[in-house]
Enzyme design. Structure first.
Site, PDB file in Angstrom:
ATOM      1  N   MET A 161      23.808  39.376  -7.377  1.00  0.00           N
ATOM      2  CA  MET A 161      25.020  40.054  -7.853  1.00  0.00           C
ATOM      3  C   MET A 161      24.922  40.274  -9.359  1.00  0.00           C
ATOM      4  SD  MET A 161      28.134  38.849  -5.478  1.00  0.00           S
ATOM      5  CE  MET A 161      28.557  37.373  -6.358  1.00  0.00           C
ATOM      6  N   GLY A 162      23.692  40.241  -9.897  1.00  0.00           N
ATOM      7  CA  GLY A 162      23.513  40.479 -11.329  1.00  0.00           C
ATOM      8  C   GLY A 162      23.839  39.238 -12.138  1.00  0.00           C
ATOM      9  N   GLY A 190      17.452  31.195 -12.436  1.00  0.00           N
ATOM     10  CA  GLY A 190      17.438  30.975 -10.984  1.00  0.00           C
ATOM     11  C   GLY A 190      16.966  32.231 -10.254  1.00  0.00           C
ATOM     12  N   HIS A 191      17.502  33.383 -10.680  1.00  0.00           N
ATOM     13  CA  HIS A 191      17.059  34.651 -10.089  1.00  0.00           C
ATOM     14  C   HIS A 191      15.568  34.874 -10.376  1.00  0.00           C
ATOM     15  CE1 HIS A 191      21.490  35.752 -10.897  1.00  0.00           C
ATOM     16  NE2 HIS A 191      21.381  35.678  -9.587  1.00  0.00           N
ATOM     17  N   SER A 213      23.447  29.302 -12.953  1.00  0.00           N
ATOM     18  CA  SER A 213      24.392  30.119 -12.180  1.00  0.00           C
ATOM     19  C   SER A 213      25.021  31.152 -13.095  1.00  0.00           C
ATOM     20  CB  SER A 213      25.495  29.212 -11.608  1.00  0.00           C
ATOM     21  OG  SER A 213      26.575  29.992 -11.156  1.00  0.00           O
ATOM     22  N   GLY A 257      18.068  31.424  -2.714  1.00  0.00           N
ATOM     23  CA  GLY A 257      17.946  30.150  -3.419  1.00  0.00           C
ATOM     24  C   GLY A 257      18.513  28.986  -2.630  1.00  0.00           C
ATOM     25  N   GLN A 272      32.866  39.712  -0.093  1.00  0.00           N
ATOM     26  CA  GLN A 272      32.774  38.253  -0.073  1.00  0.00           C
ATOM     27  C   GLN A 272      33.763  37.568  -1.014  1.00  0.00           C
ATOM     28  OE1 GLN A 272      28.603  38.388  -1.500  1.00  0.00           O
ATOM     29  NE2 GLN A 272      29.128  36.645  -2.790  1.00  0.00           N
TER      30      GLN A 272
HETATM   31  P1  AMP Z   1      23.854  35.401  -6.921  1.00  0.00           P
HETATM   32  O1  AMP Z   1      23.510  36.483  -7.879  1.00  0.00           O
HETATM   33  O2  AMP Z   1      24.595  34.251  -7.547  1.00  0.00           O
HETATM   34  O3  AMP Z   1      24.507  35.929  -5.665  1.00  0.00           O
HETATM   35  O4  AMP Z   1      22.474  34.763  -6.460  1.00  0.00           O
HETATM   36  C1  AMP Z   1      21.443  35.563  -5.928  1.00  0.00           C
HETATM   37  C2  AMP Z   1      20.385  34.682  -5.375  1.00  0.00           C
HETATM   38  O5  AMP Z   1      19.872  33.811  -6.368  1.00  0.00           O
HETATM   39  C3  AMP Z   1      20.885  33.767  -4.224  1.00  0.00           C
HETATM   40  O6  AMP Z   1      19.881  33.705  -3.215  1.00  0.00           O
HETATM   41  C4  AMP Z   1      21.051  32.447  -4.905  1.00  0.00           C
HETATM   42  O7  AMP Z   1      20.921  31.338  -4.036  1.00  0.00           O
HETATM   43  C5  AMP Z   1      19.909  32.489  -5.898  1.00  0.00           C
HETATM   44  N1  AMP Z   1      20.169  31.562  -6.998  1.00  0.00           N
HETATM   45  C6  AMP Z   1      21.259  31.511  -7.790  1.00  0.00           C
HETATM   46  N2  AMP Z   1      21.153  30.496  -8.663  1.00  0.00           N
HETATM   47  C7  AMP Z   1      19.981  29.883  -8.414  1.00  0.00           C
HETATM   48  C8  AMP Z   1      19.292  28.771  -8.981  1.00  0.00           C
HETATM   49  N3  AMP Z   1      19.804  28.067  -9.991  1.00  0.00           N
HETATM   50  N4  AMP Z   1      18.092  28.429  -8.466  1.00  0.00           N
HETATM   51  C9  AMP Z   1      17.547  29.125  -7.441  1.00  0.00           C
HETATM   52  N5  AMP Z   1      18.138  30.196  -6.860  1.00  0.00           N
HETATM   53  C10 AMP Z   1      19.340  30.574  -7.347  1.00  0.00           C
END
Ligand code: AMP
Length: 279
Positions: free
Chosen positions: A30-31, A36-37, A185, A147, A61
């Site tokens: 979601m940018g 982590g990304h 995050s 993740g 969501q």
């Molecule tokens: P999001 O942009 O928050 O929806 O996350 C996109 C993807 O990145 C999802 O698969 C998350 O689980 C993964 N993700 C977010 N934070 C982390 C992190 N700290 N470590 C590993 N993967 C992550």
């Protein structure tokens, strides 16, 4: 790096890649791109020839009182970071591209979607499943990476791929953490300096509980102590010992145990989890 915004563009691109017999990995986000990304991107680059990162803030969501409007949006900065790590394509569809007005189908995720994060966010996993199904159907990648930080999401996405016979292999990637253990995050941007320091108590408490259970301490009293520690800083939404393959709560140690937690720090929601190496 190319930026594609329409389904037509990304499908033409995917067709071209397939005709060159190359494999594709999709990293849905979601940018608000962070380390982590980038851990997902790096794994994606190991498994596939080309990597697409989608950036789509999925309205389906978010509940009515959640942070959809405030969610960080900075495509220029995200693009810069992703170009730096040699991502091939970013796919940034508009909301109407993914959710045309005339469409009405929804996805009902299995009942596990109503526990833990789903208990306080009733539309969350149903909305994620809908968007992930659409993205996987549009791009038809060989691999999609998720993740471990979002353990329940990962579990539901694996069920989605299984139940709808999706040809994409779901790959999970360990949680990337800051130096003090805080899981990276996008929502960490909302934390002020004091909250950012306090946030590390979540991981510290997971490490504490993992240690206690691995040393054969009683699970119920470990949970009680963990809740009391967390309560000093957070409002706890859930803190549960689960079988990591079914996500059902367990009160006796197993070989597949994981501790998952969701807490509020002010208005900001933080989640994390840790594997228990019980032998
Ligand atoms: P999001 O942009 O928050 O929806 O996350 C996109 C993807 O990145 C999802 O698969 C998350 O689980 C993964 N993700 C977010 N934070 C982390 C992190 N700290 N470590 C590993 N993967 C992550």
């Amino acid at each position: 790096m190319q930026t594609l915004t329409t389904i037509n563009q990304i499908q033409n691109w995917a067709k071209k890649i397939k005709s060159q017999s190359k494999t594709t990995a999709l990293v849905p986000t979601m940018g608000g791109i962070h380390g982590g990304h980038l851990a997902l991107v790096s794994r994606a680059q190991e498994v596939a020839d080309v990597v697409v990162v989608s950036i789509f803030i999925n309205t389906a969501q978010f509940g009515k009182n959640e942070d959809f409007a405030a969610y960080p949006r900075n495509i220029a900065e995200d693009s810069r970071i992703l170009a730096n790590v040699s991502v091939d394509v970013i796919f940034t569809p508009s909301e109407r591209e993914i959710y045309p007005l005339a469409q009405g189908f929804k996805i009902q995720a299995p009942s596990i979607a109503n526990k833990y994060c789903g208990a306080s966010r009733p539309v969350f996993f149903h909305g994620i499943s809908l968007a992930v199904l659409k993205l996987l159907n549009i791009i038809r990648p060989n691999y999609a990476l998720f993740g471990q930080k979002d353990w329940q999401q990962l579990h539901i996405v694996k069920l989605l791929a299984r139940d709808f016979f999706l040809p994409t292999k779901i790959i999970d990637v360990p949680t990337a953490r800051e130096n003090d253990g805080v899981a990276m995050s996008t929502r960490n941007q909302y934390l002020d300096n004091k909250q950012r320091k306090e946030a590390s108590l979540l991981y510290q408490t997971l490490v504490f509980a993992k240690g206690q259970i691995e040393q054969k301490e009683d699970i119920a009293s470990t949970k009680k102590e963990a809740l009391s520690r967390l309560g000093a800083v957070f409002v706890v939404d859930y803190f549960e010992t689960i079988d990591e393959t079914t996500l059902l709560a367990v009160n006796k140690p197993t070989n597949n145990m994981r501790i998952i937690a969701g807490v509020y720090l002010g208005k900001i929601r933080l989640i994390d989890n840790i594997k228990v190496d019980y032998v």
